[in-house]
Motif scaffolding. Structure first.
Motif, short mmCIF file in Angstrom:
data_model
loop_
_atom_site.label_atom_id
_atom_site.label_comp_id
_atom_site.label_asym_id
_atom_site.label_seq_id
_atom_site.Cartn_x
_atom_site.Cartn_y
_atom_site.Cartn_z
N PRO A 285 58.34 78.95 -61.98
CA PRO A 285 59.53 79.42 -61.28
C PRO A 285 60.80 79.29 -62.13
O PRO A 285 61.64 80.21 -62.15
CB PRO A 285 59.62 78.52 -60.05
N ALA A 286 60.94 78.19 -62.87
CA ALA A 286 62.15 78.02 -63.68
C ALA A 286 62.25 79.12 -64.73
O ALA A 286 63.33 79.64 -65.03
CB ALA A 286 62.14 76.64 -64.35
N GLU A 287 61.10 79.49 -65.27
CA GLU A 287 61.06 80.53 -66.29
C GLU A 287 61.37 81.91 -65.69
O GLU A 287 62.10 82.72 -66.27
CB GLU A 287 59.67 80.52 -66.95
N VAL A 288 60.83 82.14 -64.49
CA VAL A 288 61.12 83.40 -63.79
C VAL A 288 62.61 83.53 -63.58
O VAL A 288 63.22 84.58 -63.86
CB VAL A 288 60.41 83.43 -62.41
N GLU A 289 63.20 82.44 -63.11
CA GLU A 289 64.62 82.46 -62.81
C GLU A 289 65.43 82.72 -64.08
O GLU A 289 66.34 83.54 -64.09
CB GLU A 289 65.02 81.14 -62.15
N LYS A 290 65.03 82.04 -65.15
CA LYS A 290 65.76 82.20 -66.41
C LYS A 290 65.67 83.65 -66.91
O LYS A 290 66.67 84.24 -67.32
CB LYS A 290 65.18 81.23 -67.44
N LEU A 318 65.10 96.88 -59.66
CA LEU A 318 64.43 95.72 -59.04
C LEU A 318 64.87 95.59 -57.57
O LEU A 318 64.06 95.25 -56.71
CB LEU A 318 64.75 94.43 -59.81
N HIS A 319 66.15 95.89 -57.31
CA HIS A 319 66.59 95.90 -55.91
C HIS A 319 65.83 96.95 -55.13
O HIS A 319 65.50 96.78 -53.96
CB HIS A 319 68.10 96.18 -55.82
N GLN A 320 65.54 98.06 -55.80
CA GLN A 320 64.83 99.12 -55.07
C GLN A 320 63.41 98.70 -54.70
O GLN A 320 62.86 99.18 -53.73
CB GLN A 320 64.83 100.41 -55.89
N VAL A 321 62.83 97.81 -55.49
CA VAL A 321 61.50 97.29 -55.14
C VAL A 321 61.62 96.22 -54.05
O VAL A 321 60.83 96.19 -53.11
CB VAL A 321 60.80 96.70 -56.38
N TYR A 322 62.61 95.35 -54.18
CA TYR A 322 62.60 94.13 -53.37
C TYR A 322 63.61 94.06 -52.23
O TYR A 322 63.47 93.21 -51.36
CB TYR A 322 62.83 92.92 -54.29
N GLY A 347 70.90 87.41 -57.34
CA GLY A 347 70.40 86.37 -56.43
C GLY A 347 69.26 86.81 -55.53
O GLY A 347 68.17 86.20 -55.53
N PRO A 348 69.45 87.88 -54.75
CA PRO A 348 68.38 88.30 -53.83
C PRO A 348 67.10 88.71 -54.56
O PRO A 348 66.00 88.51 -54.03
CB PRO A 348 68.98 89.51 -53.11
N VAL A 349 67.23 89.28 -55.76
CA VAL A 349 66.04 89.67 -56.52
C VAL A 349 65.28 88.41 -56.96
O VAL A 349 64.06 88.31 -56.82
CB VAL A 349 66.41 90.53 -57.74
N ILE A 350 66.05 87.44 -57.48
CA ILE A 350 65.41 86.20 -57.92
C ILE A 350 64.65 85.56 -56.76
O ILE A 350 63.48 85.18 -56.88
CB ILE A 350 66.48 85.22 -58.48
N GLU A 351 65.33 85.52 -55.62
CA GLU A 351 64.70 84.91 -54.45
C GLU A 351 63.41 85.66 -54.06
O GLU A 351 62.39 85.04 -53.76
CB GLU A 351 65.67 84.99 -53.28
N ALA A 355 59.65 84.25 -54.10
CA ALA A 355 58.90 84.19 -52.84
C ALA A 355 57.57 84.93 -52.97
O ALA A 355 56.56 84.51 -52.42
CB ALA A 355 59.73 84.79 -51.72
N GLU A 356 57.59 86.03 -53.71
CA GLU A 356 56.35 86.79 -53.89
C GLU A 356 55.35 86.01 -54.73
O GLU A 356 54.14 86.02 -54.47
CB GLU A 356 56.68 88.12 -54.58
N LEU A 357 55.85 85.34 -55.76
CA LEU A 357 54.94 84.66 -56.68
C LEU A 357 54.44 83.31 -56.17
O LEU A 357 53.39 82.83 -56.59
CB LEU A 357 55.62 84.46 -58.05
N LYS A 358 55.18 82.71 -55.24
CA LYS A 358 54.83 81.35 -54.81
C LYS A 358 53.39 81.25 -54.28
O LYS A 358 52.59 80.45 -54.78
CB LYS A 358 55.84 80.86 -53.76
#
Ligand code: TRP
Ligand code: SF4
Length: 405
Positions: A285-290, A318-322, A347-351, A355-358
């Motif tokens: 997750p930290a890497e995804v966020e970075k 990415l917003h269009q996907v998520y 922010g919303p994309v990161i979240e 959430a999808e990967l968790k």
């Protein structure tokens, strides 16, 4: 009820184990598999021989990726309860059918498959002037035909391979589906279905042959499929008799075109390992966020107060996907008016990505902790696949005059 015969409802697809799976695979392929597994009999396999056609100089890559790929499939929701999962090289019938099909496949058909020249051009650093690489699409045909698959979920680039498969099947049926007294045998087989069904079959066949009524063809196939009392040989005869040729031993599959993956990478291009713009399914997750925080945005926004244009920014796709409509509206407004900052916008994309990967990461961890479970999923899948493959291969060998013992 669907009018597609059950044999057309078997779905087969393979994936080459040449690297870690990422969100592009998830949105482009795996989500589709997960959906299909509930509507069709599905067989999904690791195409390790296909990987070897291009990576024969570094076989270690394949071994490393096979089990990780199976774990990624399972983590993404492909279910061993719903689909058969196996490894190509553990079902050697694929290779035997490939060999037998190679006897009847004109060289020109293989040389003309667009991927042959394209890939040789694209992968210049590899020597792909090999026999195995030329045969790549025919091996794929064997993968498909050995299960008499009706549907093959593939991307655009693979459609030509399914088309070759159809041509090879047609040629095979043409060469080996003929038999002396075919028409008489077919007529006799019709009568074995009983009066009512025989009448229906004859009418449907007539509608198809005289008026080109495709729906009648579908219904007739479904009718044949529901017959319990006729032998495999008679069934093949009657499938073939519908279209007038001979026995259909290897049915022609359809490409089930996967909608082009809209999954954008971190730079706005399509997500792909070769562009180095991916987020792996099991990325920390930290890497995804970075990765997301540091991805580029509209270069016009040098300062926080400079307005931007979402259409020029890789975050927007990415917003269009998520994102939902409200969030997208917020992005458009905020970006063009410099009302929001880029980090805020991400922010919303990161979240959403986290959430999808968790759950995927969590499920993957369960399988990483229990390698035995992964091995037995594959062992079971291989066994089930072999049962089907052996049956087809027997028929093929009989048809080709190799059934002496
Ligand atoms: N060639 C396919 C790809 O690169 C993988 C593959 C091998 C395949 N055999 C197959 C796909 C059979 C569908 C059916 O993606
Ligand atoms: Fe891109 Fe959002 Fe920044 Fe606009 S606000 S440039 S859409 S990241």
């Amino acid at each position: 009820m669907s009018s597609i015969p059950a044999q057309n409802q078997r779905v087969v697809s393979g994936m080459r184990p040449t690297g870690r799976l990422h969100l592009g695979h998830y949105h482009g392929v795996l989500k589709n598999w997960v959906e299909l597994q509930h509507s069709y009999e599905c067989l999904f396999f690791v195409a390790d021989w296909h990987a070897l056609t291009t990576h024969y100089e570094e076989p270690g890559v394949i071994a490393d990726n096979v089990w990780d790929m199976v774990i990624d499939w399972l983590a993404a929701g492909v279910s061993p309860g719903a689909a058969k999962l196996f490894i190509q090289s553990r079902v050697p019938e694929h290779a035997e059918l490939h060999l037998l099909l190679s006897m009847i496949t004109p060289l020109g058909w293989l040389e003309r498959v667009p991927t042959y020249k394209d890939q040789q051009e694209r992968l210049k650093e590899r020597d792909l002037a090999t026999y195995g690489f030329l045969g790549y699409p025919l091996l794929q045909s064997a993968d498909i035909l050995i299960y008499k698959a009706g549907q093959v979920p593939v991307g655009e680039d693979q459609v030509a391979h399914v088309e070759l498969t159809r041509e090879v099947a047609r040629r095979f049926n043409h060469l080996y589906g003929r038999e002396p007294g075919f028409e008489e045998k077919a007529e006799a087989a019709i009568d074995k279905m009983g009066k009512k069904n025989a009448k229906m079959y004859r009418e449907l066949r007539k509608s198809y042959q005289e008026q080109g009524d495709d729906q009648a063809l579908d219904v007739a196939r479904a009718l044949l499929d529901s017959q319990q009392n006729i032998s495999i040989g008679d069934r093949e005869r009657l499938f073939g008799y519908l279209e007038g040729s001979g026995k259909i031993i290897l049915p022609e599959p359809q490409a089930l075109l996967t909608k082009a993956s809209k999954m954008p990478g971190l730079d706005g291009q399509k997500m792909s390992k070769s562009y180095g713009n991916t987020i792996a399914l099991r990325e920390e997750p930290a890497e995804v966020e970075k990765k997301l925080r540091t991805m580029p945005t509209d270069p016009a926004r040098v300062r926080r107060t400079d307005p931007g244009e979402p259409e020029k920014c890789p975050v927007w796709p990415l917003h269009q996907v998520y994102s939902d409509d409200d969030t997208k509206e917020w992005v458009q407004q905020g970006c063009r008016s410099a009302g929001i900052g880029c980090l805020e916008c991400k922010g919303p994309v990161i979240e959403a990505v986290l959430a999808e990967l968790k759950p995927i990461r969590e499920r993957a961890q369960e399988y990483i902790d229990d390698p035995g479970a992964v091995r037995s999923v594959i062992a079971e899948g291989c066994e089930a696949a072999r049962d089907i493959a052996e049956e087809t291969l027997d028929e093929v060998k009989k048809a080709m005059g190799l059934a002496y013992r």
